[in-house]
Motif scaffolding. Structure first.
Motif, PDB file in Angstrom:
ATOM      1  N   ASP A 222      -3.109  51.611  33.436  1.00  0.00           N
ATOM      2  CA  ASP A 222      -2.941  50.213  33.808  1.00  0.00           C
ATOM      3  C   ASP A 222      -4.112  49.782  34.698  1.00  0.00           C
ATOM      4  O   ASP A 222      -4.479  50.505  35.638  1.00  0.00           O
ATOM      5  CB  ASP A 222      -1.620  50.020  34.563  1.00  0.00           C
ATOM      6  CG  ASP A 222      -1.306  48.558  34.810  1.00  0.00           C
ATOM      7  OD1 ASP A 222      -0.741  47.931  33.910  1.00  0.00           O
ATOM      8  OD2 ASP A 222      -1.629  48.068  35.909  1.00  0.00           O
ATOM      9  N   VAL A 223      -4.713  48.635  34.375  1.00  0.00           N
ATOM     10  CA  VAL A 223      -5.780  48.084  35.227  1.00  0.00           C
ATOM     11  C   VAL A 223      -5.125  47.432  36.439  1.00  0.00           C
ATOM     12  O   VAL A 223      -4.328  46.503  36.299  1.00  0.00           O
ATOM     13  CB  VAL A 223      -6.627  47.054  34.459  1.00  0.00           C
ATOM     14  CG1 VAL A 223      -7.724  46.494  35.365  1.00  0.00           C
ATOM     15  CG2 VAL A 223      -7.233  47.671  33.209  1.00  0.00           C
ATOM     16  N   ASP A 224      -5.462  47.917  37.607  1.00  0.00           N
ATOM     17  CA  ASP A 224      -4.832  47.420  38.832  1.00  0.00           C
ATOM     18  C   ASP A 224      -5.164  45.943  39.065  1.00  0.00           C
ATOM     19  O   ASP A 224      -6.329  45.525  38.948  1.00  0.00           O
ATOM     20  CB  ASP A 224      -5.299  48.246  40.034  1.00  0.00           C
ATOM     21  CG  ASP A 224      -4.788  49.678  39.981  1.00  0.00           C
ATOM     22  OD1 ASP A 224      -3.702  49.893  39.403  1.00  0.00           O
ATOM     23  OD2 ASP A 224      -5.489  50.581  40.485  1.00  0.00           O
ATOM     24  N   HIS A 225      -4.108  45.184  39.381  1.00  0.00           N
ATOM     25  CA  HIS A 225      -4.248  43.761  39.749  1.00  0.00           C
ATOM     26  C   HIS A 225      -5.014  42.966  38.684  1.00  0.00           C
ATOM     27  O   HIS A 225      -5.828  42.088  39.009  1.00  0.00           O
ATOM     28  CB  HIS A 225      -4.958  43.630  41.109  1.00  0.00           C
ATOM     29  CG  HIS A 225      -4.294  44.405  42.207  1.00  0.00           C
ATOM     30  ND1 HIS A 225      -3.014  44.132  42.663  1.00  0.00           N
ATOM     31  CD2 HIS A 225      -4.734  45.487  42.932  1.00  0.00           C
ATOM     32  CE1 HIS A 225      -2.695  44.982  43.634  1.00  0.00           C
ATOM     33  NE2 HIS A 225      -3.715  45.816  43.808  1.00  0.00           N
ATOM     34  N   PHE A 226      -4.740  43.260  37.442  1.00  0.00           N
ATOM     35  CA  PHE A 226      -5.485  42.595  36.372  1.00  0.00           C
ATOM     36  C   PHE A 226      -5.195  41.092  36.339  1.00  0.00           C
ATOM     37  O   PHE A 226      -6.085  40.290  36.055  1.00  0.00           O
ATOM     38  CB  PHE A 226      -5.131  43.219  35.021  1.00  0.00           C
ATOM     39  CG  PHE A 226      -5.908  42.642  33.869  1.00  0.00           C
ATOM     40  CD1 PHE A 226      -7.250  42.934  33.713  1.00  0.00           C
ATOM     41  CD2 PHE A 226      -5.297  41.790  32.956  1.00  0.00           C
ATOM     42  CE1 PHE A 226      -7.980  42.393  32.663  1.00  0.00           C
ATOM     43  CE2 PHE A 226      -6.017  41.238  31.904  1.00  0.00           C
ATOM     44  CZ  PHE A 226      -7.369  41.545  31.761  1.00  0.00           C
ATOM     45  N   LYS A 227      -3.976  40.707  36.644  1.00  0.00           N
ATOM     46  CA  LYS A 227      -3.640  39.274  36.657  1.00  0.00           C
ATOM     47  C   LYS A 227      -4.489  38.531  37.684  1.00  0.00           C
ATOM     48  O   LYS A 227      -4.947  37.403  37.434  1.00  0.00           O
ATOM     49  CB  LYS A 227      -2.155  39.084  36.961  1.00  0.00           C
ATOM     50  CG  LYS A 227      -1.693  37.625  36.861  1.00  0.00           C
ATOM     51  CD  LYS A 227      -0.205  37.501  37.114  1.00  0.00           C
ATOM     52  CE  LYS A 227       0.276  36.056  36.931  1.00  0.00           C
ATOM     53  NZ  LYS A 227      -0.436  35.112  37.812  1.00  0.00           N
ATOM     54  N   SER A 228      -4.738  39.175  38.809  1.00  0.00           N
ATOM     55  CA  SER A 228      -5.579  38.543  39.838  1.00  0.00           C
ATOM     56  C   SER A 228      -7.014  38.378  39.354  1.00  0.00           C
ATOM     57  O   SER A 228      -7.687  37.398  39.699  1.00  0.00           O
ATOM     58  CB  SER A 228      -5.558  39.387  41.122  1.00  0.00           C
ATOM     59  OG  SER A 228      -4.253  39.452  41.645  1.00  0.00           O
ATOM     60  N   SER A 232      -8.622  34.808  39.251  1.00  0.00           N
ATOM     61  CA  SER A 232      -9.750  34.555  40.157  1.00  0.00           C
ATOM     62  C   SER A 232     -11.060  34.309  39.414  1.00  0.00           C
ATOM     63  O   SER A 232     -11.863  33.461  39.820  1.00  0.00           O
ATOM     64  CB  SER A 232      -9.928  35.744  41.117  1.00  0.00           C
ATOM     65  OG  SER A 232      -8.767  35.953  41.883  1.00  0.00           O
ATOM     66  N   TYR A 233     -11.286  35.048  38.322  1.00  0.00           N
ATOM     67  CA  TYR A 233     -12.597  34.994  37.667  1.00  0.00           C
ATOM     68  C   TYR A 233     -12.548  34.471  36.230  1.00  0.00           C
ATOM     69  O   TYR A 233     -13.592  34.271  35.615  1.00  0.00           O
ATOM     70  CB  TYR A 233     -13.225  36.396  37.668  1.00  0.00           C
ATOM     71  CG  TYR A 233     -13.304  37.002  39.050  1.00  0.00           C
ATOM     72  CD1 TYR A 233     -14.154  36.474  40.017  1.00  0.00           C
ATOM     73  CD2 TYR A 233     -12.514  38.101  39.396  1.00  0.00           C
ATOM     74  CE1 TYR A 233     -14.228  37.037  41.284  1.00  0.00           C
ATOM     75  CE2 TYR A 233     -12.577  38.675  40.652  1.00  0.00           C
ATOM     76  CZ  TYR A 233     -13.434  38.126  41.597  1.00  0.00           C
ATOM     77  OH  TYR A 233     -13.500  38.679  42.848  1.00  0.00           O
ATOM     78  N   GLY A 234     -11.351  34.287  35.694  1.00  0.00           N
ATOM     79  CA  GLY A 234     -11.228  33.745  34.351  1.00  0.00           C
ATOM     80  C   GLY A 234     -10.990  34.821  33.297  1.00  0.00           C
ATOM     81  O   GLY A 234     -11.256  36.014  33.518  1.00  0.00           O
ATOM     82  N   HIS A 235     -10.508  34.391  32.151  1.00  0.00           N
ATOM     83  CA  HIS A 235     -10.143  35.337  31.093  1.00  0.00           C
ATOM     84  C   HIS A 235     -11.359  35.979  30.438  1.00  0.00           C
ATOM     85  O   HIS A 235     -11.255  37.078  29.886  1.00  0.00           O
ATOM     86  CB  HIS A 235      -9.285  34.626  30.039  1.00  0.00           C
ATOM     87  CG  HIS A 235      -7.906  34.310  30.507  1.00  0.00           C
ATOM     88  ND1 HIS A 235      -6.886  35.235  30.500  1.00  0.00           N
ATOM     89  CD2 HIS A 235      -7.374  33.178  31.043  1.00  0.00           C
ATOM     90  CE1 HIS A 235      -5.786  34.689  30.979  1.00  0.00           C
ATOM     91  NE2 HIS A 235      -6.048  33.435  31.327  1.00  0.00           N
ATOM     92  N   ILE A 236     -12.504  35.316  30.477  1.00  0.00           N
ATOM     93  CA  ILE A 236     -13.704  35.926  29.890  1.00  0.00           C
ATOM     94  C   ILE A 236     -14.075  37.181  30.657  1.00  0.00           C
ATOM     95  O   ILE A 236     -14.393  38.228  30.064  1.00  0.00           O
ATOM     96  CB  ILE A 236     -14.872  34.918  29.885  1.00  0.00           C
ATOM     97  CG1 ILE A 236     -14.562  33.774  28.930  1.00  0.00           C
ATOM     98  CG2 ILE A 236     -16.181  35.604  29.497  1.00  0.00           C
ATOM     99  CD1 ILE A 236     -15.620  32.687  28.901  1.00  0.00           C
ATOM    100  N   VAL A 237     -14.020  37.099  31.975  1.00  0.00           N
ATOM    101  CA  VAL A 237     -14.290  38.285  32.804  1.00  0.00           C
ATOM    102  C   VAL A 237     -13.196  39.327  32.577  1.00  0.00           C
ATOM    103  O   VAL A 237     -13.480  40.534  32.458  1.00  0.00           O
ATOM    104  CB  VAL A 237     -14.389  37.902  34.287  1.00  0.00           C
ATOM    105  CG1 VAL A 237     -14.506  39.164  35.160  1.00  0.00           C
ATOM    106  CG2 VAL A 237     -15.595  36.994  34.521  1.00  0.00           C
TER     107      VAL A 237
END
Length: 356
Positions: A222-228, A232-237
């Motif tokens: 699991d990527v930690d804090h992926f929703k953040s 914070s940086y957008g779905h492209i990032v």
């Protein structure tokens, strides 16, 4: 429209060679039937044109058309008109007539099914009427030995040419089917197995481990804090982060390890013939590599992974039980600080210091 044109060109190319073969050797059958009859010179010119020039003109007409598929179907109807014309002009000599009309019917069925077969039959009838208008109706009820031998190439070589075209088409369809099957199993963003395909393989590996008493370990990542990250940086990032993780997975896993995207920011790996400790070493290497990822447009971004491991155990009732153990381990890693690896057995946790 461009896609349709490409398909039409392919259709025209498939028919080109059979038409050359069929009309070329069909010309021999017609010539043998017409030879005993008093025919004007223009009939012989038309026969040569139909047998040896028309196939190339038909190909040019279809390939240069804006709609090659429709143009080629028209060409097939022109073939049928001429077929009916020759059948009536040689006074329905039994063997040459049946040979030519049957081969054209086979062509029409192969190219357009029942609808083109009916249209082709009507076109042949039109050709018959044209011949009767020019020469009047006539019937020959026998075929000479020479005419029988003249039909043999048409009865043997043309079906062989059509068969080769059908064989090549079947091979292409098989290749396309395999490609589509592969695409249906792959996650479009990461290039890894999708959720359904990975779970199917998990069931297979589970039964293999049970039957052969083999080792294997599941890793849920699991990527930690992926929703953040997305917020914070957008779905492209965020997508770039997921692609990076999939790339790191491919570089750090063996060829027979099975990695997939389980959903959202969660990934899954089956590691055959790996003990819990060996799998932990692999995942620790992955965790360290991934933590060094930097996005060129967001240099302040830092990423980390929480990973849960579960080794196969004969006591598991099914693959779902095995997967559930890995899921419990993943949640323990996330709930005890993240950026760490945890196993299904509490005594086998592998804590790692949090990134700054």
């Amino acid at each position: 429209m461009e896609n349709q044109r490409g398909k039409g060109l392919s259709f025209a190319k498939r028919i080109y060679m059979p038409r050359i073969v069929g009309l070329g050797i069909g010309c021999l059958s017609v010539y043998a039937a017409l030879y005993p009859l008093p025919m004007p010179n223009w009939v012989w010119v038309l026969l040569i044109f139909n047998g040896f020039v028309w196939p190339h003109i038909a190909y040019q007409l279809s390939t240069r058309s804006s709609f090659p598929y429709q143009a080629e179907r028209r060409n097939l109807l022109y073939d049928s008109v001429l077929g009916g014309f020759w059948a009536a002009t040689m006074q329905f000599n039994p063997l040459p007539t049946v040979t030519i009309l049957a081969m054209m019917a086979m062509n029409n069925v192969a190219a357009g099914g029942k609808r083109l077969l009916i249209r082709g039959a009507l076109a042949q009838l039109g050709g018959v009427l044209i011949s009767w208008m020019l020469f009047g109706p006539g019937f020959v009820n026998h075929a000479s030995t020479a005419q029988i031998y003249a039909c043999l190439p048409m009865l043997t070589l043309y079906p062989l040419a059509v068969g080769m075209v059908c064989y090549r088409l079947a091979i292409k369809l098989s290749e396309h089917k395999r490609a589509l099957s592969a695409l249906s199993r792959i996650d479009s963003l990461t290039g890894l197995l999708n959720h359904g395909s990975w779970k199917d393989l998990l069931h297979i590996k589970f039964h293999k481990c049970r039957q052969q008493q083999a080792q294997a370990t599941i890793a849920l990542i699991d990527v930690d804090h992926f929703k953040s990250i997305n917020d914070s940086y957008g779905h492209i990032v965020g997508d770039a982060v997921l692609r990076q993780l999939s790339s790191d997975l491919r570089r750090n896993l063996r060829e027979n390890d099975l990695a997939g995207r389980y959903g959202g920011d969660e990934f899954c790996v089956i590691l055959p013939s790996r003990s819990l400790h060996q799998a932990a070493e692999v995942m620790e290497r992955l965790r360290e590599v991934f933590s060094n990822y930097r996005h060129s447009e967001v240099p302040q971004l830092r990423v980390s992974l929480s990973i849960g491991l579960a080794a196969f155990h004969p006591r598991f009732d099914d693959a779902a039980t095995w997967l559930n153990e890995a899921d419990k381990a993943l949640y323990r890693a996330k709930n005890t600080g993240r950026n760490k690896i945890a196993s299904a057995e509490p005594t086998q946790d592998y804590p790692v210091a949090k990134l700054a």
